[in-house]
Design a protein around this motif. Structure first.
Motif, PDB file in Angstrom:
ATOM      1  N   LEU A 201       0.826  -1.218   0.000  1.00 35.95           N
ATOM      2  CA  LEU A 201       0.000   0.000   0.000  1.00 35.95           C
ATOM      3  C   LEU A 201       0.856   1.263   0.000  1.00 35.95           C
ATOM      4  O   LEU A 201       0.555   2.225  -0.715  1.00 35.95           O
ATOM      5  CB  LEU A 201      -0.938  -0.008   1.204  1.00 35.95           C
ATOM      6  N   PHE A 202       1.923   1.273   0.795  1.00 36.20           N
ATOM      7  CA  PHE A 202       2.799   2.445   0.810  1.00 36.20           C
ATOM      8  C   PHE A 202       3.520   2.608  -0.517  1.00 36.20           C
ATOM      9  O   PHE A 202       3.732   3.738  -0.984  1.00 36.20           O
ATOM     10  CB  PHE A 202       3.801   2.366   1.953  1.00 36.20           C
ATOM     11  N   GLY A 203       3.900   1.510  -1.156  1.00 31.24           N
ATOM     12  CA  GLY A 203       4.534   1.601  -2.473  1.00 31.24           C
ATOM     13  C   GLY A 203       3.592   2.173  -3.511  1.00 31.24           C
ATOM     14  O   GLY A 203       3.964   3.044  -4.297  1.00 31.24           O
ATOM     15  N   ALA A 204       2.346   1.703  -3.502  1.00 28.06           N
ATOM     16  CA  ALA A 204       1.353   2.241  -4.439  1.00 28.06           C
ATOM     17  C   ALA A 204       1.076   3.708  -4.126  1.00 28.06           C
ATOM     18  O   ALA A 204       0.898   4.526  -5.041  1.00 28.06           O
ATOM     19  CB  ALA A 204       0.068   1.428  -4.357  1.00 28.06           C
ATOM     20  N   GLY A 205       1.065   4.059  -2.850  1.00 30.15           N
ATOM     21  CA  GLY A 205       0.856   5.452  -2.462  1.00 30.15           C
ATOM     22  C   GLY A 205       1.972   6.356  -2.938  1.00 30.15           C
ATOM     23  O   GLY A 205       1.730   7.491  -3.358  1.00 30.15           O
ATOM     24  N   ARG A 206       3.213   5.856  -2.885  1.00 30.73           N
ATOM     25  CA  ARG A 206       4.335   6.650  -3.386  1.00 30.73           C
ATOM     26  C   ARG A 206       4.209   6.912  -4.881  1.00 30.73           C
ATOM     27  O   ARG A 206       4.518   8.002  -5.365  1.00 30.73           O
ATOM     28  CB  ARG A 206       5.652   5.930  -3.125  1.00 30.73           C
TER      29      ARG A 206
ATOM     30  N   ARG B  62      12.314   8.600 -10.133  1.00 29.10           N
ATOM     31  CA  ARG B  62      12.921   7.817  -9.056  1.00 29.10           C
ATOM     32  C   ARG B  62      11.853   7.363  -8.059  1.00 29.10           C
ATOM     33  O   ARG B  62      11.835   6.207  -7.638  1.00 29.10           O
ATOM     34  CB  ARG B  62      13.978   8.675  -8.350  1.00 29.10           C
ATOM     35  N   ASN B  63      10.948   8.252  -7.675  1.00 28.13           N
ATOM     36  CA  ASN B  63       9.872   7.899  -6.742  1.00 28.13           C
ATOM     37  C   ASN B  63       8.926   6.861  -7.338  1.00 28.13           C
ATOM     38  O   ASN B  63       8.474   5.947  -6.642  1.00 28.13           O
ATOM     39  CB  ASN B  63       9.095   9.137  -6.325  1.00 28.13           C
ATOM     40  N   ILE B  64       8.611   7.009  -8.608  1.00 29.51           N
ATOM     41  CA  ILE B  64       7.731   6.045  -9.275  1.00 29.51           C
ATOM     42  C   ILE B  64       8.401   4.673  -9.338  1.00 29.51           C
ATOM     43  O   ILE B  64       7.776   3.652  -9.064  1.00 29.51           O
ATOM     44  CB  ILE B  64       7.334   6.546 -10.676  1.00 29.51           C
ATOM     45  N   ALA B  65       9.688   4.649  -9.668  1.00 27.05           N
ATOM     46  CA  ALA B  65      10.408   3.380  -9.732  1.00 27.05           C
ATOM     47  C   ALA B  65      10.492   2.721  -8.352  1.00 27.05           C
ATOM     48  O   ALA B  65      10.276   1.509  -8.226  1.00 27.05           O
ATOM     49  CB  ALA B  65      11.810   3.602 -10.299  1.00 27.05           C
ATOM     50  N   ASN B  66      10.781   3.500  -7.325  1.00 22.90           N
ATOM     51  CA  ASN B  66      10.858   2.936  -5.974  1.00 22.90           C
ATOM     52  C   ASN B  66       9.512   2.408  -5.510  1.00 22.90           C
ATOM     53  O   ASN B  66       9.419   1.317  -4.945  1.00 22.90           O
ATOM     54  CB  ASN B  66      11.377   3.980  -4.989  1.00 22.90           C
ATOM     55  N   GLY B  67       8.455   3.181  -5.725  1.00 21.49           N
ATOM     56  CA  GLY B  67       7.127   2.745  -5.311  1.00 21.49           C
ATOM     57  C   GLY B  67       6.648   1.528  -6.074  1.00 21.49           C
ATOM     58  O   GLY B  67       6.052   0.613  -5.499  1.00 21.49           O
ATOM     59  N   THR B  68       6.928   1.492  -7.371  1.00 19.89           N
ATOM     60  CA  THR B  68       6.538   0.336  -8.175  1.00 19.89           C
ATOM     61  C   THR B  68       7.305  -0.907  -7.744  1.00 19.89           C
ATOM     62  O   THR B  68       6.737  -1.997  -7.649  1.00 19.89           O
ATOM     63  CB  THR B  68       6.783   0.620  -9.672  1.00 19.89           C
ATOM     64  N   GLY B  69       8.581  -0.735  -7.454  1.00 16.84           N
ATOM     65  CA  GLY B  69       9.376  -1.862  -6.973  1.00 16.84           C
ATOM     66  C   GLY B  69       8.854  -2.406  -5.654  1.00 16.84           C
ATOM     67  O   GLY B  69       8.735  -3.617  -5.469  1.00 16.84           O
TER      68      GLY B  69
END
Length: 115
Positions: free
Chosen positions: A24-29, A79-86
């Protein structure tokens, strides 16, 4: 033996909760980065300080204010999208797997208690 299964089911459920929150936090990011950068186009402002001269014996007076530059930081958004998606891609399948295992273990524990 029932206590072992119960503790194991409790451990699996804790892993399920943690992995679900991580997903959930990754999707939120990802949503936050997309909204901030591409929808709302929030600009980041930075102050660029004036270059300092090499020390000389002459006193130099400076009344210049630092230069402000504002722009949308697309690299930080990527960078934020890549981290959250990962985070989401790793945690979501783990959460799904742990959900099934936890339900199965809790079902086995409750069935054995009825007998």
């Amino acid at each position: 033996m029932n206590w072992f299964k119960f503790l194991f089911a409790a451990a699996l459920s804790i892993i399920f909760v943690v992995s679900t929150l991580t997903a959930l936090f990754g999707a939120g990011r990802v949503v936050n980065a997309v909204l901030e950068t591409y929808v709302l186009e929030v600009e980041n402002c930075r102050y660029k300080a004036a270059p300092r001269p090499i020390e000389t014996e002459e006193p130099i007076e400076r009344n210049e204010e630092p230069e402000e530059t504002c722009s949308i930081d697309y690299n930080q958004a990527k960078r934020n999208i890549a981290n959250g998606t990962g985070m989401f891609l790793v945690a979501a399948p783990l959460a799904w797997f742990m959900y099934g295992r936890t339900r199965k273990m809790i079902g086995e524990v409750s069935d054995s208690d009825k007998s």
